[in-house]
Every structure is written in C-alpha cells, then in structure tokens.
Design a protein around this motif. Sequence first.
Motif, mmCIF file in Angstrom:
data_model
loop_
_atom_site.group_PDB
_atom_site.id
_atom_site.type_symbol
_atom_site.label_atom_id
_atom_site.label_comp_id
_atom_site.label_asym_id
_atom_site.label_seq_id
_atom_site.Cartn_x
_atom_site.Cartn_y
_atom_site.Cartn_z
ATOM 1 N N ASP A 184 11.866 -14.917 23.362
ATOM 2 C CA ASP A 184 10.806 -13.903 23.435
ATOM 3 C C ASP A 184 10.141 -13.693 22.076
ATOM 4 N N ILE A 185 10.937 -13.689 21.007
ATOM 5 C CA ILE A 185 10.385 -13.538 19.657
ATOM 6 C C ILE A 185 9.449 -14.709 19.352
ATOM 7 N N ARG A 217 7.888 -16.680 21.474
ATOM 8 C CA ARG A 217 6.688 -16.582 22.316
ATOM 9 C C ARG A 217 5.701 -15.575 21.741
ATOM 10 N N SER A 218 6.191 -14.445 21.255
ATOM 11 C CA SER A 218 5.318 -13.431 20.650
ATOM 12 C C SER A 218 4.643 -13.956 19.397
ATOM 13 N N ALA A 223 8.386 -21.440 29.198
ATOM 14 C CA ALA A 223 9.012 -20.111 29.221
ATOM 15 C C ALA A 223 8.050 -19.054 29.764
ATOM 16 N N SER A 224 6.770 -19.320 29.736
ATOM 17 C CA SER A 224 5.774 -18.360 30.218
ATOM 18 C C SER A 224 5.610 -18.408 31.732
ATOM 19 N N LEU A 251 12.420 -4.727 20.973
ATOM 20 C CA LEU A 251 13.412 -5.578 21.619
ATOM 21 C C LEU A 251 14.513 -4.787 22.324
ATOM 22 N N PRO A 266 17.570 -15.739 25.262
ATOM 23 C CA PRO A 266 16.330 -15.150 25.776
ATOM 24 C C PRO A 266 15.600 -14.244 24.778
ATOM 25 N N THR A 267 16.339 -13.499 23.976
ATOM 26 C CA THR A 267 15.698 -12.625 22.984
ATOM 27 C C THR A 267 14.972 -13.445 21.938
ATOM 28 N N ARG A 268 15.621 -14.496 21.442
ATOM 29 C CA ARG A 268 14.981 -15.338 20.424
ATOM 30 C C ARG A 268 13.791 -16.084 21.015
ATOM 31 N N PHE A 287 8.614 -5.613 16.436
ATOM 32 C CA PHE A 287 9.064 -6.141 17.721
ATOM 33 C C PHE A 287 9.842 -5.071 18.471
#
Length: 105
Positions: A32-33, A35-36, A103-104, A50, A28-30, A48
Amino acid sequence: MSASLTELEQPQADAITLADVMQALGDPTRLDIVRSLYAGGERQCGSFVLGLSKATRSHHFRVLREAGLTHTRVDGAAHFVRLRDEDLEQRFPGLLSAIVNAASR
C-alpha cells in the motif's frame, strides 16, 4: 554504511536484489505504501494513514528502504520517502509498474 540522523542505510542501485524487493512487497501494508508513492511521489512518512503504531510504521519504511524500493530523505525531524523508480526500472524493467497495476485490481 552505518545509519545516522541525516544519512540512512540504503543499498546502491546495483545491490538491489529481486528477492529483497519481492520479499518487501509481500506485506500488504508495504505494498500500500509503494502504491501510494507510485501514484503521488515523495511524501512525509507521517502523512501516511496506516492505522499502525509509530514503531510498526517505522519498521515498514525501514524494510522498504533496505530492500532498495524507497529512498528516505531527512530534513530536521521530518523524514520524506520516495520510490527509487528509476533505479528499479533500470534493474528490473517493468517490474514496479506491473506490481502496482496488479495490486490495483
């Protein structure tokens, strides 16, 4: 290729595998990265927010880079990261946008 301060190990476009990309995006963290970066383009790694230790953040950026999802540019002490969207689109057409859009939701 060995990593140095100015050139970090990153696979050539034709060496990016679907398995590596999907495994990297399974966290999930990767995700999110990614997606950003997809929404905003190149960013300094330190920008970031995080909520993770520096070592853990570095690990996530390394996994993304080694999977071929991102390119890291070193400028002095700063590291800038961007998506390799053109390479990914060439290798796996539509995959990145499909993952980011899913994912969004």
